[in-house]
Design a protein around this motif. Structure first.
Motif, PDB file in Angstrom:
ATOM      1  N   TYR A 183      -0.977   3.356  -5.380  1.00 51.35           N
ATOM      2  CA  TYR A 183      -0.972   4.015  -4.126  1.00 51.35           C
ATOM      3  C   TYR A 183      -0.867   2.993  -3.110  1.00 51.35           C
ATOM      4  CZ  TYR A 183      -2.978   6.509  -0.145  1.00 51.35           C
ATOM      5  OH  TYR A 183      -3.217   7.030   1.116  1.00 51.35           O
ATOM      6  N   ARG A 215       0.091   4.355   3.856  1.00 52.00           N
ATOM      7  CA  ARG A 215       0.927   4.252   4.882  1.00 52.00           C
ATOM      8  C   ARG A 215       0.356   3.626   6.178  1.00 52.00           C
ATOM      9  NH1 ARG A 215       2.881   9.503   5.736  1.00 52.00           N
ATOM     10  NH2 ARG A 215       0.709  10.086   4.670  1.00 52.00           N
ATOM     11  N   ARG A 227      -9.585  10.822 -10.658  1.00 54.26           N
ATOM     12  CA  ARG A 227      -8.809   9.604 -10.750  1.00 54.26           C
ATOM     13  C   ARG A 227      -9.736   8.754  -9.970  1.00 54.26           C
ATOM     14  NH1 ARG A 227      -4.778   7.789  -7.858  1.00 54.26           N
ATOM     15  NH2 ARG A 227      -4.637   9.554  -6.600  1.00 54.26           N
ATOM     16  N   ASP A 234      -9.407   4.961  -8.202  1.00 54.36           N
ATOM     17  CA  ASP A 234      -8.541   4.036  -7.811  1.00 54.36           C
ATOM     18  C   ASP A 234      -9.292   3.009  -6.950  1.00 54.36           C
ATOM     19  OD1 ASP A 234      -5.663   3.225  -7.707  1.00 54.36           O
ATOM     20  OD2 ASP A 234      -5.459   4.331  -5.812  1.00 54.36           O
ATOM     21  N   ASP A 241      -9.476   0.812  -3.921  1.00 49.77           N
ATOM     22  CA  ASP A 241      -9.157   1.146  -2.562  1.00 49.77           C
ATOM     23  C   ASP A 241      -9.286  -0.202  -1.527  1.00 49.77           C
ATOM     24  OD1 ASP A 241      -8.665   3.446  -0.541  1.00 49.77           O
ATOM     25  OD2 ASP A 241     -10.470   2.384   0.440  1.00 49.77           O
ATOM     26  N   ARG A 286     -10.624   7.796   7.983  1.00 46.42           N
ATOM     27  CA  ARG A 286      -9.997   7.750   6.392  1.00 46.42           C
ATOM     28  C   ARG A 286     -10.768   8.588   5.835  1.00 46.42           C
ATOM     29  NH1 ARG A 286      -9.021   3.207   2.650  1.00 46.42           N
ATOM     30  NH2 ARG A 286      -7.642   4.618   2.112  1.00 46.42           N
ATOM     31  N   ARG A 292      -4.932  14.310   5.404  1.00 46.33           N
ATOM     32  CA  ARG A 292      -3.805  13.904   6.385  1.00 46.33           C
ATOM     33  C   ARG A 292      -2.908  15.151   6.465  1.00 46.33           C
ATOM     34  NH1 ARG A 292      -3.128   7.531   4.676  1.00 46.33           N
ATOM     35  NH2 ARG A 292      -5.095   6.894   5.804  1.00 46.33           N
ATOM     36  N   GLN A 299      -5.662  17.269   1.851  1.00 45.30           N
ATOM     37  CA  GLN A 299      -5.108  16.154   1.300  1.00 45.30           C
ATOM     38  C   GLN A 299      -3.473  16.636   1.417  1.00 45.30           C
ATOM     39  OE1 GLN A 299      -7.178  14.267  -2.180  1.00 45.30           O
ATOM     40  NE2 GLN A 299      -6.398  12.768  -0.873  1.00 45.30           N
ATOM     41  N   ARG A 346      -1.383  15.787  -0.827  1.00 46.49           N
ATOM     42  CA  ARG A 346      -0.835  16.432  -2.291  1.00 46.49           C
ATOM     43  C   ARG A 346      -1.250  17.626  -2.609  1.00 46.49           C
ATOM     44  NH1 ARG A 346      -1.751  11.456  -5.944  1.00 46.49           N
ATOM     45  NH2 ARG A 346      -0.884  10.521  -4.120  1.00 46.49           N
ATOM     46  N   TYR A 387       1.215  20.251  -2.622  1.00 47.72           N
ATOM     47  CA  TYR A 387       2.248  20.493  -3.860  1.00 47.72           C
ATOM     48  C   TYR A 387       1.338  20.636  -4.861  1.00 47.72           C
ATOM     49  CZ  TYR A 387       4.732  17.373  -0.577  1.00 47.72           C
ATOM     50  OH  TYR A 387       5.565  16.928   0.437  1.00 47.72           O
TER      51      TYR A 387
HETATM   52  N1  GTA Z   1      -6.956   4.291  -2.846  1.00 48.20           N
HETATM   53  O1  GTA Z   1      -4.339   7.530  -4.516  1.00 48.20           O
HETATM   54  C1  GTA Z   1      -5.107   6.960  -3.724  1.00 48.20           C
HETATM   55  C2  GTA Z   1      -5.217   7.851  -2.582  1.00 48.20           C
HETATM   56  N2  GTA Z   1      -4.896   8.853  -1.962  1.00 48.20           N
HETATM   57  C3  GTA Z   1      -4.026   9.831  -2.660  1.00 48.20           C
HETATM   58  C4  GTA Z   1      -5.298   9.288  -0.800  1.00 48.20           C
HETATM   59  N3  GTA Z   1      -6.078   8.369  -0.206  1.00 48.20           N
HETATM   60  C5  GTA Z   1      -6.012   7.396  -1.265  1.00 48.20           C
HETATM   61  N4  GTA Z   1      -6.599   6.084  -1.403  1.00 48.20           N
HETATM   62  C6  GTA Z   1      -6.370   5.357  -2.465  1.00 48.20           C
HETATM   63  N5  GTA Z   1      -5.600   5.715  -3.664  1.00 48.20           N
HETATM   64  O2  GTA Z   1      -7.680   7.893   3.670  1.00 48.20           O
HETATM   65  C7  GTA Z   1      -6.761   8.278   0.834  1.00 48.20           C
HETATM   66  C8  GTA Z   1      -6.000   8.036   2.260  1.00 48.20           C
HETATM   67  C9  GTA Z   1      -6.551   8.837   3.138  1.00 48.20           C
HETATM   68  C10 GTA Z   1      -7.361   9.712   2.500  1.00 48.20           C
HETATM   69  C11 GTA Z   1      -6.683  11.097   2.601  1.00 48.20           C
HETATM   70  O3  GTA Z   1      -7.456   9.671   1.130  1.00 48.20           O
HETATM   71  O4  GTA Z   1      -5.634   6.855   2.475  1.00 48.20           O
HETATM   72  P1  GTA Z   1      -4.255  12.246   2.201  1.00 48.20           P
HETATM   73  O5  GTA Z   1      -4.230  12.369   0.732  1.00 48.20           O
HETATM   74  O6  GTA Z   1      -4.653  13.372   2.822  1.00 48.20           O
HETATM   75  O7  GTA Z   1      -2.922  11.439   2.774  1.00 48.20           O
HETATM   76  O8  GTA Z   1      -5.383  10.987   2.452  1.00 48.20           O
HETATM   77  P2  GTA Z   1      -1.718  10.493   1.989  1.00 48.20           P
HETATM   78  O9  GTA Z   1      -2.610   9.220   1.601  1.00 48.20           O
HETATM   79  O10 GTA Z   1      -0.999  10.188   3.299  1.00 48.20           O
HETATM   80  O11 GTA Z   1      -1.097  11.310   0.985  1.00 48.20           O
HETATM   81  P3  GTA Z   1      -0.182  11.198  -0.161  1.00 48.20           P
HETATM   82  O12 GTA Z   1      -0.645  12.075  -1.235  1.00 48.20           O
HETATM   83  O13 GTA Z   1      -0.360   9.665  -0.748  1.00 48.20           O
HETATM   84  O14 GTA Z   1       1.263  11.425   0.203  1.00 48.20           O
HETATM   85  C12 GTA Z   1       2.080  10.471   0.775  1.00 48.20           C
HETATM   86  C13 GTA Z   1       3.618  11.128   0.677  1.00 48.20           C
HETATM   87  O15 GTA Z   1       3.958  11.405  -0.346  1.00 48.20           O
HETATM   88  C14 GTA Z   1       3.759  12.118   1.925  1.00 48.20           C
HETATM   89  O16 GTA Z   1       4.807  11.765   2.453  1.00 48.20           O
HETATM   90  C15 GTA Z   1       3.967  13.385   1.081  1.00 48.20           C
HETATM   91  O17 GTA Z   1       4.918  14.232   1.666  1.00 48.20           O
HETATM   92  C16 GTA Z   1       4.444  12.847  -0.359  1.00 48.20           C
HETATM   93  N6  GTA Z   1       3.924  13.469  -1.592  1.00 48.20           N
HETATM   94  C17 GTA Z   1       2.813  13.387  -1.968  1.00 48.20           C
HETATM   95  N7  GTA Z   1       2.597  14.360  -2.965  1.00 48.20           N
HETATM   96  C18 GTA Z   1       4.008  14.768  -3.301  1.00 48.20           C
HETATM   97  C19 GTA Z   1       4.226  15.717  -4.560  1.00 48.20           C
HETATM   98  N8  GTA Z   1       3.456  16.047  -5.550  1.00 48.20           N
HETATM   99  N9  GTA Z   1       5.652  15.703  -4.582  1.00 48.20           N
HETATM  100  C20 GTA Z   1       6.491  15.480  -3.432  1.00 48.20           C
HETATM  101  N10 GTA Z   1       6.149  14.622  -2.598  1.00 48.20           N
HETATM  102  C21 GTA Z   1       4.479  14.382  -2.492  1.00 48.20           C
END
Ligand code: GTA
Length: 186
Positions: free
Chosen positions: A14, A17, A106, A108, A110, A117, A121, A127, A129, A132
């Motif tokens: 991960y 961003r 899971r 991971d 960090d 945080r 988001r 979250q 994800r 989806y």
């Molecule tokens: N260390 O795996 C992780 C992790 N995740 C998933 C979230 N955080 C994590 N930290 C570690 N490892 O502080 C942390 C974030 C934040 C908090 C909430 O948890 O740093 P969030 O999950 O709401 O937001 O975070 P985040 O991190 O922006 O989301 P994600 O899931 O990584 O999505 C990133 C991009 O991928 C987005 O543009 C989304 O549109 C796209 N995406 C995500 N899942 C899918 C999917 N299944 N299909 C298609 N596109 C997808």
């Protein structure tokens, strides 16, 4: 971006961003950090349950539950901060994949918790994800109204058996045999 480090087991797939530094800075932070992220949690898992499980590998400094930014309720993730790096690595090594509240969690590495945080988001408040996600916990999938109609929840929208969609339910008790009252319809 290609990793600068050979031992990928100490890194994360991960990439946050919102991390402002370079890829090298990010990887250095991951390698030194004593924080783990836990994902794929049930929305019903409590801080006490997280403490009970994660303290098995070492002394915990702090737990920060991930919250839906609109409802301020747990939304399936959290951060656990340890005192020692060894305990942090053990959490990833030994606890990831453990079933907690019927879900394989899971764990991971960090890069480190910062204020803000803890909030999901995603557009809906949780979250990203989860927008989806299709595997919601079974006990929040169905709601019965006075034991008669059933409503299902998909991506935080409620559907009646006739296919009507609602954004919110009023006084509800989740779980089979619960009761509820509709307050808004889309
Ligand atoms: N260390 O795996 C992780 C992790 N995740 C998933 C979230 N955080 C994590 N930290 C570690 N490892 O502080 C942390 C974030 C934040 C908090 C909430 O948890 O740093 P969030 O999950 O709401 O937001 O975070 P985040 O991190 O922006 O989301 P994600 O899931 O990584 O999505 C990133 C991009 O991928 C987005 O543009 C989304 O549109 C796209 N995406 C995500 N899942 C899918 C999917 N299944 N299909 C298609 N596109 C997808």
């Amino acid at each position: 971006m290609a990793s600068l480090f050979k031992d990928q087991s100490k890194l994360s797939q991960y990439r946050d961003r919102r991390f402002l530094g370079s890829q090298e800075d990010f990887e250095q932070a991951l390698l030194a950090s004593t924080t783990v992220y836990i994902g794929n949690m049930s929305f019903y898992t409590t801080e006490e349950q997280v403490y009970e499980l994660f303290s098995r590998v070492g002394e915990i400094k702090k737990i920060i539950m991930g919250l839906d930014k609109n409802t301020k309720t747990p939304c399936g993730f959290c951060f656990v901060l340890y005192y020692s790096r060894e305990d942090t690595e053990d959490a990833v090594k030994y606890i990831s994949g453990t079933i907690l509240d019927d879900r394989p969690i899971r764990v991971d590495f960090d890069w480190g918790f910062q204020e803000g945080r803890q909030w999901g988001r995603g557009r809906s408040g949780g979250q990203v994800r989860d927008e989806y996600r299709t595997d919601y916990d079974p006990d929040i999938l169905l709601i019965s109204i006075y034991g008669k109609a059933f409503f299902s929840m998909v991506n935080k929208l409620w559907y009646s058996p006739e296919g009507f969609c609602f954004t919110k339910l009023g006084i509800i008790r989740s779980g089979r045999g619960g009761y509820g009252k509709l307050v808004q319809r889309e």
